[in-house]
Write a protein that holds these residues in place. Structure first.
Motif, short mmCIF file in Angstrom:
data_model
loop_
_atom_site.label_atom_id
_atom_site.label_comp_id
_atom_site.label_asym_id
_atom_site.label_seq_id
_atom_site.Cartn_x
_atom_site.Cartn_y
_atom_site.Cartn_z
N THR A 25 0.80 -1.13 -0.24
CA THR A 25 -0.06 0.25 -0.32
C THR A 25 0.99 1.22 -0.14
O THR A 25 0.70 2.71 -0.45
CB THR A 25 -1.30 -0.33 1.19
OG1 THR A 25 -1.34 -0.88 1.29
CG2 THR A 25 -1.59 1.27 1.06
N ARG A 26 2.05 1.46 0.87
CA ARG A 26 2.58 2.21 0.98
C ARG A 26 3.39 2.86 -0.24
O ARG A 26 3.58 3.98 -0.58
CB ARG A 26 3.80 2.32 1.80
CG ARG A 26 3.11 2.24 3.21
CD ARG A 26 4.54 1.88 4.01
NE ARG A 26 4.99 0.93 4.37
CZ ARG A 26 6.57 0.47 3.83
NH1 ARG A 26 6.87 1.19 3.50
NH2 ARG A 26 7.11 -1.04 4.18
N SER A 27 4.01 1.40 -1.44
CA SER A 27 4.29 1.93 -2.79
C SER A 27 3.78 2.77 -3.54
O SER A 27 4.35 3.34 -4.76
CB SER A 27 4.89 -0.08 -3.06
OG SER A 27 3.99 -0.90 -3.92
N ALA A 28 2.32 2.40 -3.29
CA ALA A 28 1.38 3.13 -4.05
C ALA A 28 0.69 4.93 -3.38
O ALA A 28 0.21 5.35 -4.11
CB ALA A 28 0.24 2.84 -4.18
N GLN A 29 1.58 4.98 -2.51
CA GLN A 29 1.55 6.89 -1.79
C GLN A 29 2.25 7.34 -1.94
O GLN A 29 3.43 6.98 -1.62
CB GLN A 29 0.51 6.39 -0.46
CG GLN A 29 -0.80 5.26 -0.52
CD GLN A 29 -0.97 5.60 0.25
OE1 GLN A 29 -0.18 5.26 1.87
NE2 GLN A 29 -2.51 4.74 1.60
N ARG A 30 2.97 8.58 -2.63
CA ARG A 30 3.59 9.31 -1.72
C ARG A 30 4.36 9.28 -0.89
O ARG A 30 3.25 10.59 0.03
CB ARG A 30 3.39 10.36 -3.00
CG ARG A 30 4.47 10.84 -2.92
CD ARG A 30 4.65 12.47 -3.84
NE ARG A 30 5.84 13.01 -4.13
CZ ARG A 30 6.78 13.06 -4.67
NH1 ARG A 30 7.03 12.07 -5.70
NH2 ARG A 30 7.80 13.47 -4.95
N PRO A 31 5.03 9.29 -0.34
CA PRO A 31 5.48 9.83 1.26
C PRO A 31 6.13 11.07 1.05
O PRO A 31 5.71 11.88 0.38
CB PRO A 31 6.53 8.67 2.06
CG PRO A 31 7.44 8.72 1.18
CD PRO A 31 5.70 8.43 -0.96
#
Length: 428
Positions: A25-31
């Motif tokens: 999921t994190r890889s699909a969201q920009r931190p």
């Protein structure tokens, strides 16, 4: 849309904290925030949200042999005590490791992989992973051991209970309790009344047993002559063993908790179908345990004489017990399996499911016993289960013999000659 389906609307979406969000999921969201310096993150670098500066710094430091030390308190990059980090290279590197930057995610050549910091950190990670694997493996082994021990304890409790029950049945058979068949009005009467096994303590042992051969001379040698003249006169000190053994094995069934979860109709159907098979196994094992190759009753009576009509089918269940050298534990478990027969015709669905579940418990216990105590465990288990087929054939032959030769005579005999328990069992 079907209400049972999962909703995917935005109002039902739960946002997880960034550090707890799954990697996919994190890889699909920009931190948005660099976890090292607190600045603006450019993306996920080496598995951690970070800016390009911290990313580059971590790479440069880890593929070097530097061994710098903080000149302060080693908390220069602790953003919980200051808004901006102090420019300290060792603390910045330490913070990269603390937040989880993964050196194994770097692409390095052989020379860079030989750098002191890279070798030290990657070795630490690999050692930690190996320790975790060993710990998990040890925990798994411990769980398996605990499960095996727990299963063994459960099986031991089952076999202890069944062994104790058999000892009470033996005491019941040897007791002075000897009801006249006129007083027992068939299977339904027995199923509605309290269990009789405890009466052995009240009545005590039958005096004068085992009987001598002279005391049997008045008893007819086979069942057919008995019916022609009527049953032998009731005697308080001599038992009609077919009648009494049927009572014993009906009371045996009533000791099981699952039996009382059956409705009265299922209890009646099951009792009619399995009692004679359980009786045959019971008497046959008791005879073999006493080193006899024919049926012998608790008072010492051998049955039947070697006549063509009765001898062959009476020893059918004795032969495999001798051939397979059946042990006491195997016998008690096999008898319980024989009792829990889900294949009995006309049982309700509830009864079928319940009996199948109970039979599985006793079958697993028997299989475990065979594995632990027999060199040919699985094949011996198969041989033991095959005895159930012998028992069912045997009882079918006995019932056919009764219906062919005895039932017509009983129908013509006076009412007081009719033993209702026997007729109920044989008429199925």
């Amino acid at each position: 849309m079907d209400d049972t389906r999962c909703s995917t609307s935005s109002e039902n979406t739960i946002e997880l904290p960034e550090i707890l969000t799954p990697k996919a999921t994190r890889s699909a969201q920009r931190p948005t925030k660099c976890l090292i310096c607190g600045g603006v993150a450019a993306g996920f670098h080496y598995d951690v949200p970070s800016c390009n500066g911290c990313k580059a710094y971590f790479r440069r430091y880890i593929i070097s042999d530097r061994n710098l030390k903080c000149k302060n308190k080693q908390d220069c990059f602790d953003l919980t005590i200051r808004e901006k980090p102090i420019k300290c290279r060792p603390c910045r590197y330490k913070k990269c490791l603390d937040v989880g930057m993964n050196p194994l995610a770097l692409e390095v050549d052989d020379k860079q992989a030989d750098a002191g910091n890279f070798k030290k950190v990657t070795k630490r990670i690999k050692d930690q992973e190996e320790n975790e694997e060993k710990e998990e493996s040890g925990q798994s082994k411990q769980l398996v051991i605990q499960k095996i021990e727990s299963m063994h304890e459960k099986i031991q409790k089952i076999t202890d209970m069944l062994t104790y029950l058999e000892s009470k049945l033996e005491q019941f058979q040897l007791s002075a309790y000897n009801p006249n068949w006129v007083d027992i009005q068939g299977i339904e009467y027995l199923l509605r009344s309290a269990n009789r096994i405890s009466l052995a303590d009240r009545y005590g042992p039958m005096p004068g047993w085992p009987l001598s051969n002279d005391e049997y001379t008045s008893l007819p040698p086979s069942v057919i002559p008995v019916v022609r003249k009527g049953p032998p006169p009731y005697s308080p000190d001599k038992k009609h063993w077919l009648y009494f053994n049927l009572i014993t094995n009906i009371e045996y069934a009533k000791t099981f908790m699952f039996f009382h979860k059956l409705n009265s109709r299922d209890q009646f159907i099951l009792t009619k179908y399995v009692t004679l098979a359980c009786l045959n196994l019971h008497v046959s094992y008791a005879s073999v345990a006493r080193k006899f190759d024919c049926r012998i009753q608790p008072d010492g009576l051998k049955q039947p004489v070697r006549d063509e009509d009765h001898y062959s089918n009476s020893v059918m269940s004795i032969i495999p017990l001798i051939r397979y050298e059946v042990q006491a534990t195997e016998y008690v478990l096999l008898k319980a399996i024989c009792l829990c027969n889900p294949a009995v015709p006309d049982l309700s669905e509830h009864a079928v499911v319940l009996l199948a579940k109970e039979r599985q418990v006793f079958a697993e216990a028997l299989f475990d016993h065979c594995l632990r105590n027999r060199t040919n465990g699985p094949s011996h288990f198969s041989d033991l289960i095959g005895i159930i087929d012998v028992l069912e054939r045997q009882q079918r032959m006995q019932k056919d013999l009764h219906l062919l030769h005895i039932a017509p005579l009983v129908a013509k005999a006076p009412k007081e000659f009719k033993i209702q328990v026997i007729e109920d069992i044989m008429d199925s």
